[in-house]
Design an enzyme around this catalytic site. Structure first.
Site, mmCIF file in Angstrom:
data_model
loop_
_atom_site.group_PDB
_atom_site.id
_atom_site.type_symbol
_atom_site.label_atom_id
_atom_site.label_comp_id
_atom_site.label_asym_id
_atom_site.label_seq_id
_atom_site.Cartn_x
_atom_site.Cartn_y
_atom_site.Cartn_z
ATOM 1 N N ASN A 92 -0.277 -7.895 10.465
ATOM 2 C CA ASN A 92 1.008 -7.388 10.375
ATOM 3 C C ASN A 92 0.996 -5.702 10.226
ATOM 4 O O ASN A 92 0.250 -5.264 9.175
ATOM 5 C CB ASN A 92 1.770 -7.900 8.889
ATOM 6 C CG ASN A 92 3.083 -7.479 8.934
ATOM 7 O OD1 ASN A 92 3.987 -7.283 9.821
ATOM 8 N ND2 ASN A 92 3.709 -7.110 7.616
ATOM 9 N N HIS A 137 10.369 -1.550 11.323
ATOM 10 C CA HIS A 137 11.149 -0.278 10.510
ATOM 11 C C HIS A 137 11.598 0.593 11.399
ATOM 12 O O HIS A 137 11.200 1.447 11.594
ATOM 13 C CB HIS A 137 10.374 0.050 9.165
ATOM 14 C CG HIS A 137 9.922 -0.963 8.340
ATOM 15 N ND1 HIS A 137 11.147 -1.673 7.569
ATOM 16 C CD2 HIS A 137 8.907 -1.732 8.189
ATOM 17 C CE1 HIS A 137 10.221 -2.562 6.829
ATOM 18 N NE2 HIS A 137 8.943 -2.718 7.189
#
Ligand code: 9MR
Length: 358
Positions: A195, A231
């Site tokens: 990730n 993000h």
């Protein structure tokens, strides 16, 4: 059946229907299910235990949860050999009670490590033993209950090279292969992910992540998926087309992909135009995911703006999620739901829509 029994049954059925959320079939999780997609969120376990409205919102809208902090090293093993699973257990029990999958987060990361670990003087073999024990203890405890793990996160630097971290320095470059192997030994059924952030579209970091996971596959590491965190801000977001292309090349390695931590920070107070632009960005990224069959989940990094990490880390920014601080839906929620709805109804009618997967 007597008339009375029939009336009682009818009243009972009506009462049950009334007890369900009014629009259960039109929630994100119900719509996503018919698109073979998991729709997830990070969960703040303190809030889960104290804020009933927040817990209801999670259960209503999402079918995949990632503990935002509750399974991190410093929380789970605050002292050497002393494990604290209070928060993690609460999250897993909540997920099971509501038919949600759990994504464990995170086994090997360079942040949120306890002082006993970072201040200690450990040899390479000792560090390997510590990491192995940590992974074994967590993954074994939740075997069969935590469907996937972020085994490693953020091991690639901005320029695409391997990030030098506590673990890479202490154990050496093979620490990632070892971590995946140890996790796999502890739960051979678990879906194991790498990730990272900032490598969703094109560029040096995306290439670095691709090279890293391709290398892990070559070395035989049991890695099954890649989480692209996402993000974003309105000024700094990848192009949907690049995300799609990137996901496809990862898929060609035999990996599933996930949008794993999406949020879109806005300058506060957020203007209506920014909320609309934010909604368009969520829409575009969801469509990129839906266009790739191997993209299996779309997660946001928090459900309601009340518990988002953004205002603390980026003062003056916020409003990054799908629900406002009072749990009301935002334009971003509506845009995500619109896409999922179109997909769900096209499945029913057999018409294809942009982004259809099957
Ligand atoms: O949202 C998390 C925040 O509450 C923590 O203080 C922070 C610690 O560094 O980690 C945040 O979550 C991060 C996640 O674990 C990994 N990807 C980036 C997330 C946002 O920083």
């Amino acid at each position: 059946m007597s008339l009375r029994a029939a009336v009682v049954t009818t009243v009972f059925i009506a009462a049950c229907a009334a007890a369900l959320p009014a629009v259960a079939a039109d929630t994100l999780r119900a719509l996503a299910q018919s698109a073979s997609l998991r729709i997830g969120t990070a969960v703040n376990v303190d809030a889960l235990n104290t804020d009933a409205a927040y817990a209801r919102l999670l259960a209503r809208e999402f079918d995949l949860v990632t503990p935002e902090n509750a399974m991190k090293f410093s929380v789970v093993q605050p002292e050497r050999g002393r494990f604290d699973f209070a928060q993690a257990d609460a999250l897993v029990a909540f997920a099971e009670a509501h038919g949600m999958q759990v994504n464990g987060h995170v086994l090997v990361w360079h942040q949120q490590l306890p002082d006993w670990l970072t201040q200690g003087q450990f040899s390479r073999d000792e560090l390997k033993a510590i990491l192995r024990e940590h992974i074994r203890t967590l993954v074994t405890r939740y075997r069969g209950r935590v469907a996937s793990w972020d085994v490693a996160a953020e091991a690639v630097a901005e320029d695409g090279h391997a990030r030098e971290t506590f673990w890479s320095r202490g154990i050496g470059p093979d620490y990632l292969v070892l971590a995946f192997q140890w996790a796999h030994e502890a739960d051979p059924q678990a879906h194991l992910r790498y990730n990272d952030y900032g490598g969703e579209g094109d560029g040096a970091k995306s290439d670095g992540i691709y090279d890293l996971v391709a290398g892990l596959r070559r070395k035989g590491a049991p890695i099954h998926g890649v989480g692209l965190q996402m993000h974003a801000s309105l000024k700094d977001a990848p192009r949907a087309r690049d995300v799609r292309i990137n996901m496809k090349r990862l898929a060609a390695l035999g990996l599933q992909t996930h949008i794993s931590e999406m949020d879109v920070m806005l300058p506060l107070p957020a203007s209506r135009a920014d909320l609309r632009a934010q909604a368009a960005l969520y829409r575009d990224m969801l469509q990129a995911c839906l266009a790739v069959l191997q993209c299996r989940s779309f997660s946001v990094w928090g459900a309601s703006d009340r518990y988002s990490w953004i205002p603390e880390f980026f003062p003056g920014q916020g409003d990054a999620l799908l629900f406002d601080a009072d749990g009301r839906t935002k334009p971003a929620y509506e845009s995500v739901r619109r896409i999922l709805r179109a997909l769900a109804s096209s499945k029913r009618t057999g018409k294809t829509v942009k982004g259809q997967r099957h």
